[in-house]
Design an enzyme around this catalytic site. Structure first.
Site, mmCIF file in Angstrom:
data_model
loop_
_atom_site.group_PDB
_atom_site.id
_atom_site.type_symbol
_atom_site.label_atom_id
_atom_site.label_comp_id
_atom_site.label_asym_id
_atom_site.label_seq_id
_atom_site.Cartn_x
_atom_site.Cartn_y
_atom_site.Cartn_z
ATOM 1 N N LYS A 68 0.749 -1.128 -0.270
ATOM 2 C CA LYS A 68 -0.133 -0.023 0.063
ATOM 3 C C LYS A 68 0.783 1.079 0.020
ATOM 4 O O LYS A 68 0.522 2.426 -0.324
ATOM 5 C CB LYS A 68 -0.762 0.094 1.213
ATOM 6 C CG LYS A 68 -1.753 -0.924 1.205
ATOM 7 C CD LYS A 68 -2.532 -0.898 2.722
ATOM 8 C CE LYS A 68 -3.202 -2.182 3.160
ATOM 9 N NZ LYS A 68 -3.758 -1.972 4.643
ATOM 10 N N ILE A 88 9.490 2.940 -0.198
ATOM 11 C CA ILE A 88 10.709 2.879 0.489
ATOM 12 C C ILE A 88 11.509 1.479 0.300
ATOM 13 O O ILE A 88 10.511 0.588 0.069
ATOM 14 C CB ILE A 88 10.500 2.939 2.180
ATOM 15 C CG1 ILE A 88 11.917 2.911 2.914
ATOM 16 C CG2 ILE A 88 9.518 1.831 2.573
ATOM 17 C CD1 ILE A 88 11.916 3.601 4.369
ATOM 18 N N VAL A 89 12.762 1.397 0.139
ATOM 19 C CA VAL A 89 13.557 0.080 -0.067
ATOM 20 C C VAL A 89 14.147 0.232 1.427
ATOM 21 O O VAL A 89 14.947 0.944 1.788
ATOM 22 C CB VAL A 89 14.424 0.317 -1.139
ATOM 23 C CG1 VAL A 89 15.282 -0.940 -1.250
ATOM 24 C CG2 VAL A 89 13.854 0.201 -2.374
ATOM 25 N N ASP A 90 13.861 -0.798 2.103
ATOM 26 C CA ASP A 90 14.562 -0.952 3.498
ATOM 27 C C ASP A 90 15.571 -2.191 3.537
ATOM 28 O O ASP A 90 16.917 -2.042 3.004
ATOM 29 C CB ASP A 90 13.551 -1.421 4.444
ATOM 30 C CG ASP A 90 13.871 -1.307 5.999
ATOM 31 O OD1 ASP A 90 15.305 -1.187 6.072
ATOM 32 O OD2 ASP A 90 13.052 -1.441 6.788
ATOM 33 N N ASP A 115 3.750 3.601 7.176
ATOM 34 C CA ASP A 115 2.704 3.490 8.270
ATOM 35 C C ASP A 115 3.348 2.847 9.465
ATOM 36 O O ASP A 115 4.345 2.233 9.437
ATOM 37 C CB ASP A 115 1.730 2.554 7.718
ATOM 38 C CG ASP A 115 2.053 1.060 7.771
ATOM 39 O OD1 ASP A 115 3.032 0.917 7.117
ATOM 40 O OD2 ASP A 115 1.303 0.318 8.176
HETATM 41 C C1 PRP Z 1 7.032 -1.628 2.969
HETATM 42 C C2 PRP Z 1 7.344 -0.762 1.733
HETATM 43 C C3 PRP Z 1 8.041 -1.532 0.951
HETATM 44 C C4 PRP Z 1 8.833 -2.577 1.444
HETATM 45 C C5 PRP Z 1 10.373 -2.338 1.817
HETATM 46 O O1 PRP Z 1 5.762 -2.200 2.650
HETATM 47 O O2 PRP Z 1 6.212 -0.048 1.311
HETATM 48 O O3 PRP Z 1 7.201 -2.408 -0.131
HETATM 49 O O4 PRP Z 1 8.095 -2.524 3.201
HETATM 50 O O5 PRP Z 1 10.735 -3.146 2.667
HETATM 51 P P1 PRP Z 1 12.001 -4.091 2.423
HETATM 52 O O6 PRP Z 1 13.003 -3.563 1.650
HETATM 53 O O7 PRP Z 1 12.568 -4.357 3.587
HETATM 54 O O8 PRP Z 1 11.380 -5.555 1.457
HETATM 55 P P2 PRP Z 1 5.127 -3.261 3.986
HETATM 56 O O9 PRP Z 1 5.584 -4.579 3.689
HETATM 57 O O10 PRP Z 1 5.404 -2.311 5.152
HETATM 58 O O11 PRP Z 1 3.490 -2.997 3.391
HETATM 59 P P3 PRP Z 1 2.562 -1.787 2.979
HETATM 60 O O12 PRP Z 1 3.224 -0.876 1.989
HETATM 61 O O13 PRP Z 1 1.386 -2.357 2.595
HETATM 62 O O14 PRP Z 1 2.449 -0.939 4.075
#
Ligand code: PRP
Length: 181
Positions: free
Chosen positions: A46, A104-106, A161
């Site tokens: 999302k 975001i890329v985490d 979020d």
């Molecule tokens: C978040 C963000 C990315 C992902 C990045 O999504 O929107 O899609 O995490 O993280 P990574 O690089 O560690 O894989 P999330 O899984 O929180 O879902 P959401 O966007 O529905 O909140």
């Protein structure tokens, strides 16, 4: 200035700075794709719904918008990095110019998975655009457009979020540690 929500420690990136950077990225994409014809923006739900909407409205190149939704399992050591497709694109991307739009890329696990999955569909080209990035080294794929580097704290706002809250804040803020620990 309006009072901050009690969950918020401090604002990291202001609304003005975000909007200015989104406009710069849109201008970069316009330059890079000026002769490409129709481009497909793939927003990742999302979190990227707000960035995708703002970027789309600032772009001049002809483009359509589609969405995917990805979920990560990563709760245990064995499943860390495993991701699952929840919602797929409406249309094929074969021979299309595709730009993945992320908030975001985490850890990079989501993007590694997306890149591999979408490349398997033989697009004409595939680029990655992420407004925010944390400095991790588990990312296998290059990020073509990046807005801001973020510190390794829990951030919310502009699509990001905490337990599905704070996504609609117009800025990026650090969440207070006591909220999530
Ligand atoms: C978040 C963000 C990315 C992902 C990045 O999504 O929107 O899609 O995490 O993280 P990574 O690089 O560690 O894989 P999330 O899984 O929180 O879902 P959401 O966007 O529905 O909140």
């Amino acid at each position: 200035m309006t009072d901050l929500h009690p969950d918020i420690e401090r604002i990291l990136i202001s609304e003005d700075d975000i909007q200015r950077r989104v406009a710069e990225i849109a201008a970069e994409i316009d330059r890079d794709y000026k002769d490409a014809g129709q481009v497909v923006l793939v927003g990742i739900l999302k979190g990227a719904f707000i960035f995708t909407a703002d970027l789309s409205r600032k772009l001049s190149v002809p483009h359509s918008v589609d969405f995917m939704s990805i979920s990560s399992y990563g709760d245990t050591a064995e499943s860390a990095g495993a991701v699952r497709l929840i919602l797929d694109l409406r249309k094929p991307i074969t021979d299309r110019h595709v730009i993945v739009v992320e908030d975001i890329v985490d850890t990079g696990h989501t993007m590694n998975y997306l890149h591999q999955t979408l490349m398997g569909r033989n697009p004409a080209s595939l680029k990655i655009c992420s407004l925010f990035k944390k400095n991790r080294d588990s990312l296998d794929v290059p990020l073509d457009y990046v807005g801001f580097d973020l510190p390794d704290v829990w951030v919310v706002g502009y699509g990001l979020d905490y337990a599905d809250t704070h996504r609609t804040l117009p800025y990026i803020a650090e969440l207070k540690k006591e909220v999530y620990s």
